[in-house]
Design an enzyme around this catalytic site. Structure first.
Site, PDB file in Angstrom:
ATOM      1  N   ASN A   9       5.012  -4.548  -3.277  1.00 30.31           N
ATOM      2  CA  ASN A   9       5.660  -4.595  -1.961  1.00 30.31           C
ATOM      3  C   ASN A   9       5.712  -6.059  -1.527  1.00 30.31           C
ATOM      4  O   ASN A   9       4.693  -6.620  -1.135  1.00 30.31           O
ATOM      5  CB  ASN A   9       4.838  -3.753  -0.969  1.00 30.31           C
ATOM      6  CG  ASN A   9       5.355  -3.858   0.455  1.00 30.31           C
ATOM      7  OD1 ASN A   9       6.447  -4.374   0.691  1.00 30.31           O
ATOM      8  ND2 ASN A   9       4.566  -3.352   1.403  1.00 30.31           N
ATOM      9  N   TRP A  10       6.904  -6.640  -1.623  1.00 27.41           N
ATOM     10  CA  TRP A  10       7.027  -8.070  -1.300  1.00 27.41           C
ATOM     11  C   TRP A  10       6.979  -8.332   0.200  1.00 27.41           C
ATOM     12  O   TRP A  10       6.872  -9.482   0.619  1.00 27.41           O
ATOM     13  CB  TRP A  10       8.338  -8.628  -1.868  1.00 27.41           C
ATOM     14  CG  TRP A  10       8.394  -8.709  -3.363  1.00 27.41           C
ATOM     15  CD1 TRP A  10       7.474  -8.239  -4.265  1.00 27.41           C
ATOM     16  CD2 TRP A  10       9.445  -9.305  -4.142  1.00 27.41           C
ATOM     17  NE1 TRP A  10       7.890  -8.496  -5.553  1.00 27.41           N
ATOM     18  CE2 TRP A  10       9.101  -9.149  -5.511  1.00 27.41           C
ATOM     19  CE3 TRP A  10      10.643  -9.928  -3.841  1.00 27.41           C
ATOM     20  CZ2 TRP A  10       9.906  -9.614  -6.550  1.00 27.41           C
ATOM     21  CZ3 TRP A  10      11.458 -10.389  -4.872  1.00 27.41           C
ATOM     22  CH2 TRP A  10      11.080 -10.245  -6.208  1.00 27.41           C
ATOM     23  N   LYS A  11       7.119  -7.288   0.996  1.00 24.34           N
ATOM     24  CA  LYS A  11       7.157  -7.442   2.467  1.00 24.34           C
ATOM     25  C   LYS A  11       8.227  -8.481   2.847  1.00 24.34           C
ATOM     26  O   LYS A  11       9.248  -8.565   2.166  1.00 24.34           O
ATOM     27  CB  LYS A  11       5.776  -7.802   3.004  1.00 24.34           C
ATOM     28  CG  LYS A  11       4.692  -6.869   2.483  1.00 24.34           C
ATOM     29  CD  LYS A  11       3.402  -6.978   3.229  1.00 24.34           C
ATOM     30  CE  LYS A  11       2.357  -6.113   2.555  1.00 24.34           C
ATOM     31  NZ  LYS A  11       1.142  -5.989   3.337  1.00 24.34           N
ATOM     32  N   HIS A  96       4.962   2.793   5.617  1.00 20.08           N
ATOM     33  CA  HIS A  96       3.949   1.734   5.470  1.00 20.08           C
ATOM     34  C   HIS A  96       3.268   1.506   6.820  1.00 20.08           C
ATOM     35  O   HIS A  96       3.911   1.572   7.868  1.00 20.08           O
ATOM     36  CB  HIS A  96       4.604   0.445   4.970  1.00 20.08           C
ATOM     37  CG  HIS A  96       3.600  -0.566   4.530  1.00 20.08           C
ATOM     38  ND1 HIS A  96       2.923  -1.362   5.430  1.00 20.08           N
ATOM     39  CD2 HIS A  96       3.126  -0.886   3.302  1.00 20.08           C
ATOM     40  CE1 HIS A  96       2.084  -2.134   4.762  1.00 20.08           C
ATOM     41  NE2 HIS A  96       2.178  -1.868   3.473  1.00 20.08           N
ATOM     42  N   GLU A  98       2.406  -1.054   8.319  1.00 27.21           N
ATOM     43  CA  GLU A  98       2.998  -2.115   9.159  1.00 27.21           C
ATOM     44  C   GLU A  98       4.221  -1.594   9.906  1.00 27.21           C
ATOM     45  O   GLU A  98       4.473  -1.979  11.049  1.00 27.21           O
ATOM     46  CB  GLU A  98       3.344  -3.341   8.283  1.00 27.21           C
ATOM     47  CG  GLU A  98       2.073  -4.058   7.833  1.00 27.21           C
ATOM     48  CD  GLU A  98       2.182  -4.803   6.516  1.00 27.21           C
ATOM     49  OE1 GLU A  98       3.307  -5.044   6.025  1.00 27.21           O
ATOM     50  OE2 GLU A  98       1.120  -5.156   5.951  1.00 27.21           O
ATOM     51  N   GLU A 168      -3.231   4.123   1.538  1.00 22.85           N
ATOM     52  CA  GLU A 168      -3.529   2.735   1.872  1.00 22.85           C
ATOM     53  C   GLU A 168      -4.404   2.698   3.119  1.00 22.85           C
ATOM     54  O   GLU A 168      -3.885   2.762   4.244  1.00 22.85           O
ATOM     55  CB  GLU A 168      -2.226   1.977   2.160  1.00 22.85           C
ATOM     56  CG  GLU A 168      -1.277   1.954   0.984  1.00 22.85           C
ATOM     57  CD  GLU A 168      -0.340   0.749   1.063  1.00 22.85           C
ATOM     58  OE1 GLU A 168      -0.410  -0.083   0.165  1.00 22.85           O
ATOM     59  OE2 GLU A 168       0.417   0.634   2.034  1.00 22.85           O
ATOM     60  N   GLY A 174      -4.270  -6.362   3.010  1.00 22.09           N
ATOM     61  CA  GLY A 174      -4.173  -7.798   3.267  1.00 22.09           C
ATOM     62  C   GLY A 174      -5.462  -8.412   3.793  1.00 22.09           C
ATOM     63  O   GLY A 174      -5.471  -9.544   4.272  1.00 22.09           O
ATOM     64  N   SER A 214      -5.520  -4.505  -0.890  1.00 25.57           N
ATOM     65  CA  SER A 214      -6.238  -5.598  -1.564  1.00 25.57           C
ATOM     66  C   SER A 214      -6.569  -5.272  -3.022  1.00 25.57           C
ATOM     67  O   SER A 214      -7.625  -5.658  -3.525  1.00 25.57           O
ATOM     68  CB  SER A 214      -7.494  -5.981  -0.782  1.00 25.57           C
ATOM     69  OG  SER A 214      -7.134  -6.434   0.511  1.00 25.57           O
ATOM     70  N   GLY A 235       0.489  -5.494  -2.408  1.00 20.56           N
ATOM     71  CA  GLY A 235       1.148  -6.428  -1.498  1.00 20.56           C
ATOM     72  C   GLY A 235       1.027  -7.849  -2.014  1.00 20.56           C
ATOM     73  O   GLY A 235       1.750  -8.269  -2.914  1.00 20.56           O
ATOM     74  N   GLY A 236       0.063  -8.590  -1.474  1.00 16.40           N
ATOM     75  CA  GLY A 236      -0.092 -10.015  -1.785  1.00 16.40           C
ATOM     76  C   GLY A 236      -0.059 -10.346  -3.266  1.00 16.40           C
ATOM     77  O   GLY A 236       0.618 -11.301  -3.671  1.00 16.40           O
TER      78      GLY A 236
HETATM   79  C1  PEP Z   1       0.455  -3.235   1.141  1.00 17.18           C
HETATM   80  O1  PEP Z   1       0.841  -3.835   2.133  1.00 17.18           O
HETATM   81  O2  PEP Z   1       1.043  -2.216   0.767  1.00 17.18           O
HETATM   82  C2  PEP Z   1      -0.714  -3.759   0.458  1.00 17.18           C
HETATM   83  C3  PEP Z   1      -1.385  -2.956  -0.317  1.00 17.18           C
HETATM   84  O3  PEP Z   1      -1.028  -5.076   0.687  1.00 17.18           O
HETATM   85  P1  PEP Z   1      -2.210  -5.934  -0.007  1.00 17.18           P
HETATM   86  O4  PEP Z   1      -2.192  -5.597  -1.472  1.00 17.18           O
HETATM   87  O5  PEP Z   1      -1.835  -7.343   0.259  1.00 17.18           O
HETATM   88  O6  PEP Z   1      -3.474  -5.509   0.655  1.00 17.18           O
END
Ligand code: PEP
Length: 251
Positions: A9-11, A96, A98, A168, A174, A214, A235-236
Protein backbone atom coordinates in the site's frame (compact mmCIF):
# COMPACT_ATOMS: atom_id res chain seq x y z
CA UNK A 1 -6.42 -23.72 -1.58
CA UNK A 2 -6.31 -20.12 -0.43
CA UNK A 3 -3.73 -17.78 -1.88
CA UNK A 4 -0.75 -16.33 -0.07
CA UNK A 5 -0.53 -12.64 -0.88
CA UNK A 6 1.89 -9.81 -0.23
CA UNK A 7 0.34 -6.44 -1.12
CA UNK A 8 2.03 -3.05 -0.95
CA UNK A 9 0.00 0.00 0.00
CA UNK A 10 1.91 3.02 -1.27
CA UNK A 11 -0.58 5.43 0.34
CA UNK A 12 0.03 9.05 -0.78
CA UNK A 13 3.66 8.51 -1.75
CA UNK A 14 5.65 8.63 -5.01
CA UNK A 15 5.34 10.88 -8.01
CA UNK A 16 4.30 9.18 -11.24
CA UNK A 17 7.93 8.91 -12.38
CA UNK A 18 9.09 7.52 -9.02
CA UNK A 19 6.20 5.05 -9.03
CA UNK A 20 7.01 3.77 -12.51
CA UNK A 21 10.66 3.27 -11.51
CA UNK A 22 9.66 1.39 -8.35
CA UNK A 23 7.22 -0.84 -10.25
CA UNK A 24 9.85 -1.58 -12.92
CA UNK A 25 12.55 -2.28 -10.36
CA UNK A 26 10.27 -4.64 -8.46
CA UNK A 27 9.30 -6.45 -11.61
CA UNK A 28 12.97 -6.85 -12.55
CA UNK A 29 13.91 -8.02 -9.06
CA UNK A 30 11.21 -10.71 -9.22
CA UNK A 31 11.79 -11.89 -12.76
CA UNK A 32 13.23 -15.38 -12.91
CA UNK A 33 12.63 -15.89 -9.19
CA UNK A 34 10.33 -18.56 -7.82
CA UNK A 35 7.71 -16.42 -6.11
CA UNK A 36 5.46 -18.31 -3.73
CA UNK A 37 2.78 -15.67 -3.27
CA UNK A 38 0.68 -13.24 -5.25
CA UNK A 39 2.41 -9.84 -5.34
CA UNK A 40 0.23 -6.74 -5.55
CA UNK A 41 1.17 -3.07 -5.55
CA UNK A 42 -1.40 -0.38 -4.78
CA UNK A 43 -0.23 3.01 -6.04
CA UNK A 44 -2.29 6.23 -5.94
CA UNK A 45 -5.21 6.36 -8.43
CA UNK A 46 -3.45 8.72 -10.77
CA UNK A 47 -0.59 6.26 -11.36
CA UNK A 48 -2.72 3.16 -11.91
CA UNK A 49 -2.95 3.12 -15.71
CA UNK A 50 0.74 3.90 -16.25
CA UNK A 51 1.90 1.36 -13.71
CA UNK A 52 -0.51 -1.27 -15.01
CA UNK A 53 1.08 -0.75 -18.43
CA UNK A 54 4.55 -1.29 -16.95
CA UNK A 55 3.89 -4.12 -14.52
CA UNK A 56 0.38 -5.36 -15.13
CA UNK A 57 1.25 -8.22 -17.42
CA UNK A 58 4.02 -9.48 -15.17
CA UNK A 59 3.87 -11.35 -11.93
CA UNK A 60 3.03 -8.07 -10.18
CA UNK A 61 -0.69 -7.31 -9.95
CA UNK A 62 -2.10 -3.81 -9.49
CA UNK A 63 -4.60 -2.55 -6.95
CA UNK A 64 -6.17 0.80 -6.06
CA UNK A 65 -6.41 2.19 -2.53
CA UNK A 66 -10.10 3.09 -2.69
CA UNK A 67 -13.17 3.36 -4.93
CA UNK A 68 -16.34 5.41 -4.69
CA UNK A 69 -19.56 4.14 -3.15
CA UNK A 70 -21.55 5.43 -6.16
CA UNK A 71 -21.70 4.25 -9.76
CA UNK A 72 -21.02 7.60 -11.51
CA UNK A 73 -22.20 11.18 -11.67
CA UNK A 74 -21.73 14.51 -9.92
CA UNK A 75 -19.30 13.47 -7.19
CA UNK A 76 -16.38 15.83 -7.68
CA UNK A 77 -13.02 14.30 -6.86
CA UNK A 78 -14.30 10.75 -6.57
CA UNK A 79 -13.09 7.75 -8.58
CA UNK A 80 -15.53 4.98 -9.40
CA UNK A 81 -14.82 1.26 -9.32
CA UNK A 82 -15.45 1.04 -13.07
CA UNK A 83 -12.79 3.71 -13.63
CA UNK A 84 -10.36 1.77 -11.45
CA UNK A 85 -11.09 -1.46 -13.34
CA UNK A 86 -10.59 0.31 -16.68
CA UNK A 87 -6.95 1.04 -15.76
CA UNK A 88 -6.10 -2.66 -15.56
CA UNK A 89 -6.17 -2.79 -11.76
CA UNK A 90 -7.52 -6.06 -10.39
CA UNK A 91 -7.64 -5.32 -6.67
CA UNK A 92 -8.78 -2.48 -4.43
CA UNK A 93 -8.00 -1.80 -0.78
CA UNK A 94 -11.22 -0.85 1.02
CA UNK A 95 -11.80 0.12 4.64
CA UNK A 96 -8.22 1.05 5.44
CA UNK A 97 -8.09 2.54 8.94
CA UNK A 98 -6.79 5.84 7.54
CA UNK A 99 -9.88 6.09 5.31
CA UNK A 100 -12.09 5.22 8.26
CA UNK A 101 -10.38 7.73 10.61
CA UNK A 102 -9.65 10.70 8.32
CA UNK A 103 -12.43 10.45 5.72
CA UNK A 104 -15.32 9.21 7.81
CA UNK A 105 -15.79 5.87 6.08
CA UNK A 106 -18.34 3.92 8.06
CA UNK A 107 -19.22 0.24 7.86
CA UNK A 108 -22.36 1.25 5.91
CA UNK A 109 -20.42 3.32 3.33
CA UNK A 110 -17.89 0.51 2.99
CA UNK A 111 -20.66 -1.97 2.31
CA UNK A 112 -21.56 0.11 -0.78
CA UNK A 113 -17.91 0.44 -1.83
CA UNK A 114 -17.47 -3.33 -1.65
CA UNK A 115 -20.57 -3.84 -3.82
CA UNK A 116 -19.24 -1.38 -6.42
CA UNK A 117 -15.87 -3.12 -6.47
CA UNK A 118 -17.39 -6.57 -6.93
CA UNK A 119 -19.80 -5.46 -9.67
CA UNK A 120 -16.75 -4.18 -11.54
CA UNK A 121 -14.81 -7.41 -10.97
CA UNK A 122 -12.28 -5.84 -8.61
CA UNK A 123 -11.16 -7.98 -5.69
CA UNK A 124 -11.54 -6.02 -2.44
CA UNK A 125 -8.72 -6.25 0.09
CA UNK A 126 -10.99 -5.38 2.98
CA UNK A 127 -9.24 -3.94 6.06
CA UNK A 128 -10.44 -4.44 9.61
CA UNK A 129 -8.81 -3.80 12.95
CA UNK A 130 -9.14 -2.24 16.37
CA UNK A 131 -7.60 0.90 17.84
CA UNK A 132 -5.35 0.72 20.90
CA UNK A 133 -7.99 1.63 23.50
CA UNK A 134 -10.27 -1.08 22.11
CA UNK A 135 -7.52 -3.68 22.46
CA UNK A 136 -6.66 -2.47 25.94
CA UNK A 137 -10.32 -2.89 26.87
CA UNK A 138 -10.30 -6.42 25.43
CA UNK A 139 -12.85 -5.43 22.76
CA UNK A 140 -10.81 -6.29 19.67
CA UNK A 141 -12.83 -9.34 18.65
CA UNK A 142 -16.14 -7.53 18.96
CA UNK A 143 -14.83 -4.55 16.93
CA UNK A 144 -13.51 -6.73 14.14
CA UNK A 145 -16.60 -8.95 14.06
CA UNK A 146 -18.83 -5.85 13.76
CA UNK A 147 -16.73 -4.40 10.93
CA UNK A 148 -16.98 -7.66 8.99
CA UNK A 149 -20.66 -8.27 9.71
CA UNK A 150 -21.89 -4.76 8.93
CA UNK A 151 -19.93 -4.36 5.69
CA UNK A 152 -19.70 -7.87 4.27
CA UNK A 153 -22.22 -10.30 5.70
CA UNK A 154 -25.08 -9.33 3.40
CA UNK A 155 -23.06 -10.55 0.44
CA UNK A 156 -24.16 -13.80 -1.16
CA UNK A 157 -21.68 -16.59 -0.52
CA UNK A 158 -20.34 -16.49 -4.09
CA UNK A 159 -19.48 -12.80 -3.75
CA UNK A 160 -18.05 -13.11 -0.24
CA UNK A 161 -15.79 -15.85 -1.56
CA UNK A 162 -13.97 -13.28 -3.72
CA UNK A 163 -12.95 -11.05 -0.80
CA UNK A 164 -9.47 -10.86 0.70
CA UNK A 165 -9.38 -9.68 4.32
CA UNK A 166 -6.56 -7.73 5.95
CA UNK A 167 -6.37 -7.60 9.73
CA UNK A 168 -4.56 -4.40 10.61
CA UNK A 169 -4.48 -3.47 14.29
CA UNK A 170 -4.53 0.31 14.03
CA UNK A 171 -1.99 0.66 16.85
CA UNK A 172 0.53 -1.23 14.73
CA UNK A 173 0.16 0.74 11.49
CA UNK A 174 3.18 2.90 10.76
CA UNK A 175 4.21 2.80 14.43
CA UNK A 176 6.96 0.21 14.27
CA UNK A 177 4.93 -1.71 16.85
CA UNK A 178 3.90 -5.08 15.41
CA UNK A 179 1.29 -7.41 16.82
CA UNK A 180 3.08 -10.44 18.20
CA UNK A 181 2.93 -13.55 16.13
CA UNK A 182 0.56 -15.05 18.72
CA UNK A 183 -1.72 -11.99 18.73
CA UNK A 184 -1.91 -12.09 14.93
CA UNK A 185 -2.67 -15.82 14.82
CA UNK A 186 -5.30 -15.52 17.56
CA UNK A 187 -7.17 -12.78 15.70
CA UNK A 188 -6.83 -14.44 12.29
CA UNK A 189 -8.24 -17.67 13.71
CA UNK A 190 -11.13 -15.69 15.23
CA UNK A 191 -11.82 -14.03 11.87
CA UNK A 192 -11.83 -17.39 10.10
CA UNK A 193 -14.18 -18.81 12.71
CA UNK A 194 -16.49 -15.78 12.28
CA UNK A 195 -16.58 -16.40 8.53
CA UNK A 196 -17.20 -20.12 9.07
CA UNK A 197 -20.21 -19.38 11.32
CA UNK A 198 -21.79 -17.29 8.56
CA UNK A 199 -20.68 -18.93 5.31
CA UNK A 200 -19.37 -22.36 6.33
CA UNK A 201 -15.95 -23.85 6.77
CA UNK A 202 -15.18 -24.32 3.07
CA UNK A 203 -15.44 -20.58 2.34
CA UNK A 204 -13.66 -19.74 5.59
CA UNK A 205 -10.76 -22.02 4.69
CA UNK A 206 -10.54 -20.49 1.21
CA UNK A 207 -10.47 -16.87 2.39
CA UNK A 208 -7.03 -15.24 2.42
CA UNK A 209 -6.50 -13.19 5.58
CA UNK A 210 -3.51 -10.85 5.48
CA UNK A 211 -1.77 -9.21 8.42
CA UNK A 212 -0.87 -5.49 8.28
CA UNK A 213 0.92 -3.24 10.73
CA UNK A 214 4.67 -2.60 10.68
CA UNK A 215 5.36 -5.86 8.89
CA UNK A 216 8.96 -5.91 7.67
CA UNK A 217 11.84 -8.12 6.58
CA UNK A 218 12.61 -9.05 10.19
CA UNK A 219 9.17 -10.18 11.30
CA UNK A 220 7.47 -11.34 8.07
CA UNK A 221 8.69 -14.93 8.20
CA UNK A 222 7.45 -15.48 11.73
CA UNK A 223 4.10 -13.79 11.10
CA UNK A 224 3.51 -15.70 7.84
CA UNK A 225 4.39 -19.01 9.45
CA UNK A 226 1.14 -18.92 11.42
CA UNK A 227 -1.51 -21.25 9.99
CA UNK A 228 -4.13 -18.52 9.63
CA UNK A 229 -1.87 -15.70 8.38
CA UNK A 230 -1.90 -15.80 4.58
CA UNK A 231 0.38 -12.88 3.87
CA UNK A 232 0.70 -9.19 4.50
CA UNK A 233 -0.58 -5.76 3.61
CA UNK A 234 2.54 -3.65 3.74
CA UNK A 235 2.75 0.13 4.04
CA UNK A 236 6.13 1.76 4.67
CA UNK A 237 8.21 -1.25 3.70
CA UNK A 238 6.55 -1.44 0.26
CA UNK A 239 8.09 1.86 -0.81
CA UNK A 240 11.43 0.40 -1.83
CA UNK A 241 12.44 -2.86 -3.44
CA UNK A 242 15.11 -3.39 -0.78
CA UNK A 243 12.52 -3.54 1.99
CA UNK A 244 9.60 -5.08 0.04
CA UNK A 245 11.43 -7.95 -1.67
CA UNK A 246 12.49 -9.74 1.55
CA UNK A 247 8.85 -9.73 2.69
CA UNK A 248 7.79 -11.38 -0.58
CA UNK A 249 10.66 -13.84 -0.15
CA UNK A 250 9.45 -14.70 3.34
CA UNK A 251 7.10 -17.17 1.60
C1 PEP B 1 -0.88 -0.10 6.15
O1 PEP B 1 -1.06 1.11 6.18
O2 PEP B 1 -1.69 -0.82 5.56
C2 PEP B 1 0.29 -0.62 6.83
C3 PEP B 1 0.29 -1.88 7.17
O3 PEP B 1 1.31 0.26 7.08
P1 PEP B 1 2.74 -0.07 7.75
O4 PEP B 1 3.23 -1.34 7.12
O5 PEP B 1 3.58 1.10 7.39
O6 PEP B 1 2.50 -0.22 9.21
Amino acid sequence: MRKNIVAGNWKMNKTLQEGIILARDLQMALSGKAVNCEVIICPPFIHLASIAAVAGTSIVKIGAQNNADKISGAYTGEVSASMVASTGAQYVILGHSERRAYYGETNAILKEKVKMALVNKLIPIFCIGEILTEREAGKQNKVVETQIRESLFELPVKEFGKIVLAYEPVWAIGTGKTASSAQAQEMHAFIRETIACKYGTVIAEETSILYGGSCNANNAKELFSNPDVDGGLIGGASLSVDTFLPIIEAF
